[in-house]
Design a protein around this motif. Sequence first.
Motif, short mmCIF file in Angstrom:
data_model
loop_
_atom_site.label_atom_id
_atom_site.label_comp_id
_atom_site.label_asym_id
_atom_site.label_seq_id
_atom_site.Cartn_x
_atom_site.Cartn_y
_atom_site.Cartn_z
N VAL A 280 0.85 -1.19 0.00
CA VAL A 280 0.00 0.00 0.00
C VAL A 280 0.89 1.24 0.00
O VAL A 280 1.74 1.41 0.88
CB VAL A 280 -0.91 0.03 1.25
N HIS B 62 1.97 7.55 3.25
CA HIS B 62 2.77 8.72 3.58
C HIS B 62 3.91 8.32 4.52
O HIS B 62 3.67 7.73 5.57
CB HIS B 62 1.85 9.74 4.24
N ALA B 63 5.14 8.65 4.13
CA ALA B 63 6.30 8.22 4.90
C ALA B 63 6.35 8.87 6.28
O ALA B 63 6.98 8.34 7.19
CB ALA B 63 7.58 8.54 4.13
N GLY B 64 5.70 10.02 6.44
CA GLY B 64 5.76 10.69 7.74
C GLY B 64 4.66 10.27 8.68
O GLY B 64 4.85 10.26 9.90
N THR B 65 3.51 9.92 8.13
CA THR B 65 2.34 9.72 8.99
C THR B 65 2.01 8.25 9.21
O THR B 65 1.13 7.95 10.01
CB THR B 65 1.11 10.40 8.35
N THR B 66 2.68 7.36 8.51
CA THR B 66 2.34 5.94 8.62
C THR B 66 3.31 5.25 9.56
O THR B 66 4.49 5.10 9.23
CB THR B 66 2.37 5.27 7.24
N PRO B 67 2.85 4.81 10.73
CA PRO B 67 3.75 4.14 11.67
C PRO B 67 4.35 2.88 11.05
O PRO B 67 3.75 2.25 10.17
CB PRO B 67 2.82 3.78 12.84
N MET B 68 5.53 2.50 11.53
CA MET B 68 6.23 1.34 10.97
C MET B 68 5.35 0.10 11.04
O MET B 68 5.35 -0.71 10.10
CB MET B 68 7.53 1.09 11.76
N GLU B 69 4.60 -0.05 12.14
CA GLU B 69 3.92 -1.32 12.37
C GLU B 69 2.71 -1.55 11.47
O GLU B 69 2.21 -2.67 11.40
CB GLU B 69 3.55 -1.47 13.86
N VAL B 70 2.25 -0.51 10.76
CA VAL B 70 1.11 -0.74 9.87
C VAL B 70 1.51 -0.65 8.39
O VAL B 70 0.67 -0.76 7.51
CB VAL B 70 -0.05 0.25 10.15
N ARG B 71 2.78 -0.47 8.12
CA ARG B 71 3.22 -0.34 6.73
C ARG B 71 3.11 -1.65 5.96
O ARG B 71 3.29 -2.72 6.53
CB ARG B 71 4.68 0.13 6.70
N VAL C 189 10.49 -3.26 0.76
CA VAL C 189 11.11 -4.14 1.76
C VAL C 189 11.03 -5.59 1.29
O VAL C 189 11.99 -6.35 1.42
CB VAL C 189 10.45 -3.94 3.14
N VAL D 277 7.06 8.71 0.04
CA VAL D 277 5.95 7.76 -0.05
C VAL D 277 6.47 6.35 0.13
O VAL D 277 7.42 5.93 -0.55
CB VAL D 277 5.22 7.89 -1.40
N ILE D 278 5.87 5.61 1.05
CA ILE D 278 6.21 4.20 1.22
C ILE D 278 5.76 3.48 -0.05
O ILE D 278 4.61 3.59 -0.46
CB ILE D 278 5.47 3.63 2.45
N ARG E 90 10.03 7.02 12.24
CA ARG E 90 9.69 6.63 10.86
C ARG E 90 11.00 6.54 10.09
O ARG E 90 11.83 7.46 10.19
CB ARG E 90 8.81 7.65 10.17
N THR F 206 12.24 5.42 6.10
CA THR F 206 11.66 5.05 4.81
C THR F 206 12.68 5.17 3.68
O THR F 206 13.38 6.18 3.59
CB THR F 206 10.49 5.99 4.47
N ARG G 113 12.19 10.27 10.43
CA ARG G 113 11.39 11.27 11.15
C ARG G 113 11.25 10.82 12.61
O ARG G 113 11.09 9.63 12.89
CB ARG G 113 9.99 11.41 10.53
N GLY H 257 3.38 13.63 11.54
CA GLY H 257 4.47 13.06 10.75
C GLY H 257 4.74 13.85 9.50
O GLY H 257 5.80 13.74 8.89
#
Lengths: 421, 421
Positions: free
Chosen positions: A227, A230-239, A244, A280-281, B265, B267, B292, B359
């Motif tokens: 998915v 947003h790289a700033g607003t999306t926590p690592m655990e829900v990416r 990767v 962007v992730i 964060r 990325t 971040r 973020g």
Amino acid sequence: MSNDNFGHVRIDGARLWRSLAGMARIGATERGGVCRLALTDLDRQSRDLFVDWARAAGCDIRVDRIGNVFARRAGRDDRLAPVLTGSHGDTQPTGGRFDGIYGVLGGLEVLRTLDDHGIRTDRPLEVALWTNEEGSRFAPAMIGSAVFTGASTLDYGLSRQDADGLSLGDELARIGYAGDEAPGHPLHAAFELHIEQGPILEAAGRTIGVVTGAQGQRWYEITFTGVDSHAGTTPMEVRRDALVGLAELVLFVNRLGHAGAPQARATVGRVEVGPNSRNVIPGHAWLTVEFRHPDEAILEEMDAALRAEVARIAAAAGLQSRLEAIFHYAPVPFDPACVAAVRTAATELGYSRQDIVSGAGHDACHLARSVPTAMIFVPCIDGLSHNEAEDITPAWAEAGANVLLRVMLAAASVDRNGSVV
Amino acid sequence: MSNDNFGHVRIDGARLWRSLAGMARIGATERGGVCRLALTDLDRQSRDLFVDWARAAGCDIRVDRIGNVFARRAGRDDRLAPVLTGSHGDTQPTGGRFDGIYGVLGGLEVLRTLDDHGIRTDRPLEVALWTNEEGSRFAPAMIGSAVFTGASTLDYGLSRQDADGLSLGDELARIGYAGDEAPGHPLHAAFELHIEQGPILEAAGRTIGVVTGAQGQRWYEITFTGVDSHAGTTPMEVRRDALVGLAELVLFVNRLGHAGAPQARATVGRVEVGPNSRNVIPGHAWLTVEFRHPDEAILEEMDAALRAEVARIAAAAGLQSRLEAIFHYAPVPFDPACVAAVRTAATELGYSRQDIVSGAGHDACHLARSVPTAMIFVPCIDGLSHNEAEDITPAWAEAGANVLLRVMLAAASVDRNGSVV
């Protein structure tokens, strides 16, 4: 006629080197390489020069409908199937001065040497210049030899299009090389002389590579879908980061190659990531994988391992995955007698040698499916090829052509007690 | 004037939703999003519509030299510094209907609500529409607020060019929004209402995000250089594969982010591989890294870890590496009194809430360097933003604007015993 009768004969290394230099002027690049794409005006010029030189050496020229050129030197009995050598004259866009054309001019040098010594072989000899080996302008590669051996149809070959939509058939006609011979005349044996295009011989300090066959190849295209977010607003655990997944697979493929060393090759050469923006992730990642190995059973194991790992990565990272096997090329074993002849010739000539498996595809791989075939490799500096800096030494060029001379003399003799060579 | 005097006042959620829908028609995309790049004709149309609506609500319009638009509603004492809200009207190329414009129209709805109730605040109120927040057409992002606060000079802002070489200054003049006010008038306090652009609030089931500050950012560009070579002929043990180095770093960056969860964060968003051909081992790999975190000390640790890992990977894989730190943005703490006011307003209104760190960058981050500032977040569905599918519910839209109304009323009252809010 026995090989031993001509044990003293050697090719003219200086003449061969001059021919290579003269040919390299056609399509020469500023950086010392050659750009001579298939069926361009430059390809025509190189064909014309080869034809001129071959006629001057007393050859008849025949061109088939896919544009393969055959320079034929008559044998004592011209009804016998000829012994063929040759390679290709086209290059990569930033190609070198030796890939392909060394095998063509090495063959021509053999014929010139026979003329110098007044030698007439039992069988006819042919030097082939195959159409569109590189595949840089018209995909796929090795079309000329594929059509010659029936691996591809003539219609298929002629219909290939370049990036501008020009067809191979039209371009052949435009440069005057749409011949009238049906592709695929009988051959007694075939030998292709080529630079190694890799670092093995040079690293081992060997002059002659006795090519025992060509690696099988498996090509894949793999997509991971996650998915975009947003790289700033999306926590690592829900990416759900597709890049990767790609990175894990790149490292797995590399480990798989190392586990199968020295014969295995495993490469990720191309990747595409989307949306490919620094903030962007990535939700999309696509990659190519290719495996090469001389043993089909090991390629099967690598195939299974790849499929399992793609599924494992996708499940662990919450990605969707898609694996497509897009190309499958079985390993090609060369003819044992032809291979042995190359080995013997190198030994008798006093050249250091080692057996080697070709990692690259060559026209000889098509020929080997129906004709007793082998290849002769010489080293190239730093293993560089498909590169304008591609280079070989005059001594290597001479050695390879001397081995070719010897094996062609042997194969063209009818006094073989039923053996090809 | 005390906040409690107007505790019963609520914004008109249906009117706000209609305004959002009306504005979303300007630059509407087929997939339900909005494409309204800064200083295009579509941006002018959206500015014109905002100006029309603000004038109809009794505001004076002022435009500064960088094109920021201020709709000012007079206060009881117009010499007092105003309380400002607002956000931006430009979008990403495949943007949504709420990012930015929700904060502008939420502010306008506050003014309309005050008119409905005949409320006159002590201080003037302003709704700002900031120029070029997204940075999609003119880099960098947030130019309008940067020039307003002096973080960037006016000349710098006006000289930014788009991909066609058009300057921001010329495009401002072309669409009629090159104002004559010097950027940067005094403000008493500022509040920005925005969608979260991430999944945290929705996942937690909270309606209001009390934004305590914005994360610091570090951006890097890293290059690995190996040797392009033939995938078939180059044994695994002599390869210098830059993509393998890239893959190792992608996984390291990802691990680093997870190690710092939930606040960190990390990325890799963009990669470029060369020559990017399926049969060539890549000799070139380039990637972006961004970190971040709200804590500068932890960003320092991440920086050191990244540098060490790049060097380790390069040494282990026989690659050359280059790391460039291209952007450094310190964490922004918002004003404690403004943050507390947001928290209190949400509680008094009965909305579920939680503290959150932004973020993403916002115009409020520039303002916070010189003006008491806070932000109000509302959830967005599936955390999607910078995406045509970006969406929020009417209830969330209404809740956020009600919180904004309440904190603006509080801040615009002079009866504060020396406190901002």
